[in-house]
Enzyme design. Structure first.
Site, mmCIF file in Angstrom:
data_model
loop_
_atom_site.group_PDB
_atom_site.id
_atom_site.type_symbol
_atom_site.label_atom_id
_atom_site.label_comp_id
_atom_site.label_asym_id
_atom_site.label_seq_id
_atom_site.Cartn_x
_atom_site.Cartn_y
_atom_site.Cartn_z
ATOM 1 N N SER A 12 0.879 -1.048 0.038
ATOM 2 C CA SER A 12 -0.039 0.188 -0.228
ATOM 3 C C SER A 12 1.047 1.262 -0.087
ATOM 4 C CB SER A 12 -1.088 -0.073 1.446
ATOM 5 O OG SER A 12 -1.457 1.319 1.662
ATOM 6 N N TYR A 25 -1.547 0.248 10.379
ATOM 7 C CA TYR A 25 -1.584 -0.339 9.208
ATOM 8 C C TYR A 25 -0.426 -0.301 8.072
ATOM 9 C CZ TYR A 25 -3.448 -1.101 4.352
ATOM 10 O OH TYR A 25 -3.315 -1.444 2.954
ATOM 11 N N LYS A 49 2.279 -3.334 6.557
ATOM 12 C CA LYS A 49 2.382 -3.351 5.150
ATOM 13 C C LYS A 49 4.161 -3.263 4.819
ATOM 14 C CE LYS A 49 -1.263 -4.653 3.524
ATOM 15 N NZ LYS A 49 -1.563 -5.735 2.833
HETATM 16 C C1 WQD Z 1 -9.446 10.447 0.234
HETATM 17 C C2 WQD Z 1 -9.301 11.928 0.330
HETATM 18 C C3 WQD Z 1 -9.614 12.409 2.953
HETATM 19 C C4 WQD Z 1 -13.765 10.913 3.051
HETATM 20 C C5 WQD Z 1 -6.684 5.447 2.521
HETATM 21 C C6 WQD Z 1 -5.688 4.801 3.614
HETATM 22 C C7 WQD Z 1 -4.474 4.374 2.397
HETATM 23 C C8 WQD Z 1 -5.142 3.206 1.289
HETATM 24 C C9 WQD Z 1 -6.322 4.003 0.785
HETATM 25 C C10 WQD Z 1 -5.365 0.757 1.904
HETATM 26 C C11 WQD Z 1 -8.603 12.168 1.818
HETATM 27 C C12 WQD Z 1 -10.692 12.895 1.809
HETATM 28 C C13 WQD Z 1 -12.579 11.159 2.401
HETATM 29 C C14 WQD Z 1 -14.718 11.848 3.075
HETATM 30 C C15 WQD Z 1 -12.961 13.601 2.339
HETATM 31 N N1 WQD Z 1 -5.671 2.267 2.139
HETATM 32 N N2 WQD Z 1 -12.244 12.400 2.309
HETATM 33 N N3 WQD Z 1 -14.313 13.299 2.726
HETATM 34 O O1 WQD Z 1 -6.888 8.352 3.312
HETATM 35 O O2 WQD Z 1 -5.878 8.876 1.047
HETATM 36 O O3 WQD Z 1 -6.078 6.439 2.069
HETATM 37 O O4 WQD Z 1 -7.156 4.558 1.733
HETATM 38 O O5 WQD Z 1 -4.517 0.439 1.445
HETATM 39 O O6 WQD Z 1 -3.595 3.742 3.157
HETATM 40 O O7 WQD Z 1 -4.772 5.804 4.085
HETATM 41 O O8 WQD Z 1 -8.299 7.507 1.311
HETATM 42 O O9 WQD Z 1 -10.499 7.440 0.487
HETATM 43 O O10 WQD Z 1 -10.103 7.809 3.052
HETATM 44 O O11 WQD Z 1 -9.595 9.501 1.503
HETATM 45 O O12 WQD Z 1 -12.543 14.883 2.078
HETATM 46 O O13 WQD Z 1 -16.127 11.801 3.387
HETATM 47 O O14 WQD Z 1 -10.667 12.134 0.724
HETATM 48 O O15 WQD Z 1 -9.375 13.331 3.452
HETATM 49 O O16 WQD Z 1 -8.097 13.233 1.505
HETATM 50 P P1 WQD Z 1 -6.668 7.938 1.795
HETATM 51 P P2 WQD Z 1 -9.768 7.925 1.712
#
Ligand code: WQD
Length: 322
Positions: free
Chosen positions: A117, A141, A145
């Site tokens: 990841s 997490y 990984k």
């Molecule tokens: C994306 C962006 C939020 C929800 C995570 C893990 C990473 C990987 C993928 C597994 C961010 C913003 C989100 C909402 C928002 N996991 N957001 N409103 O955090 O980039 O990655 O998932 O391998 O390790 O950390 O993904 O989809 O949670 O967020 O503004 O209601 O969307 O702040 O900038 P993230 P995400």
């Protein structure tokens, strides 16, 4: 000769199975069905229901099938949960992998692919993240990984296994509506959930040092992720001995939360303007992959864009929430 796919009944695993089947590569699925769903598997695929921590079960699977390689996709993958339950994450993601590697090595398996990841990079302070960008995970997490990558590399070297670790960036979309991610833990499903409830989607932070103030990520269609696995398997088949790769799976294209909401509004026909709320702790401003190494090594590049990710994810959401 088959490939054992741990976590094959999960969201990403099931997409990989489907792509492997299309490429004519036989598979056996090992999944504890904690989040996996047998209904996601194509007809005729052998499913062994059980845990990666169950060594006798692994020995049995490896003895009963002529196993060419292992794709280790099974893992816990929720960042917040990993902060609350680090020991569980280390047990499932690190100890589970260690047991699989030990069984594979003793059975003489020569090829191993690990799902990793972008979480291994933590808060990268670079325009595009290459595989040589220093790894500095900021949650358990991501730590599990990274530890997993080390385990795989060391085992590959010691036991003559070709190894590939694929670092997924932000996976979205579905190859078919019934394969969509049922979890509501990432941006796209979280926005759908708000919209379905007649609420404004939440934007976690509007004051980041990015063009529009919202966080930028590298979103990648799950069907592209699956195709990258098949390309990696083909490489491992051809060159089992000389392969030791760590590869980003991304598009190399940054998309902001605001831009995602615009596309979601267009695709769903709903008002997805969004309401800016406070930053979510631990969110980096920008995480965008360099996708050059995987293109050079495997000849793989992403085919789909954000439009296809959201259209397909929305079809999946509507199937589940009629
Ligand atoms: C994306 C962006 C939020 C929800 C995570 C893990 C990473 C990987 C993928 C597994 C961010 C913003 C989100 C909402 C928002 N996991 N957001 N409103 O955090 O980039 O990655 O998932 O391998 O390790 O950390 O993904 O989809 O949670 O967020 O503004 O209601 O969307 O702040 O900038 P993230 P995400």
């Amino acid at each position: 000769m088959s490939w054992v796919i741990t976590g094959g009944a999960g969201y990403i695993g099931a997409h990989v199975i489907r792509a492997m089947a299309a490429a004519g590569i036989p598979v056996v699925v090992l999944d504890d069905l904690s989040t996996g769903d047998p209904a996601r598997l194509p007809q005729g695929v052998t499913l062994v229901a059980g845990s990666t921590l169950d060594r006798p079960l692994l020995d049995r699977v490896l003895a009963e099938h002529e196993v060419e390689g292992v794709l280790h996709i099974a893992a816990k993958k929720q960042v917040a949960e990993s902060v609350e339950q680090p020991l569980r994450y280390y047990r499932e993601n690190v100890e589970g992998l260690r047991v699989v590697l030990e069984a594979a090595a003793e059975a003489g398996v020569r090829r191993f692919l690990l799902s990793s990841s972008a979480a291994v990079y933590g808060m990268p302070d670079v325009e595009t993240v290459t595989e040589d960008t220093p790894c500095a995970p900021i949650n358990p997490y991501g730590e599990t990984k990274l530890a997993g990558e080390w385990l795989v590399r060391a085992t590959g070297r010691a036991h003559g296994m070709g190894t590939v670790a694929l670092r997924y960036f932000n996976v979205a979309g579905a190859a078919a509506p019934e394969l969509a991610d049922p979890g509501v833990f990432n941006l796209v499903p979280m926005v759908f959930e708000r919209l379905a409830a007649g609420q404004a989607p939440l934007v976690f932070g509007g004051d980041y040092p990015t063009a529009d103030g919202t966080c930028v990520r590298d979103y990648i269609h799950v069907a592209d992720v699956a195709a990258a696995h098949v390309a990696a398997v083909q490489r491992l088949r051809e060159q089992p001995d000389s392969t030791e790769l760590v590869l980003n799976i991304g598009r190399g294209v940054g998309v902001s939360v605001r831009e995602m909401l615009d596309v979601i509004g267009r695709v769903t026909g709903l008002d997805a303007t969004g309401e800016v709320v406070g930053r979510r702790p631990g969110d980096p401003a920008r995480v965008v992959a360099s996708a050059e190494r995987i293109a050079a090594e495997l000849g793989w590049t992403a085919r789909y864009g954000v439009e296809e990710m959201i259209t397909s994810a929305w079809a999946g959401w509507q199937l589940r929430h009629p």
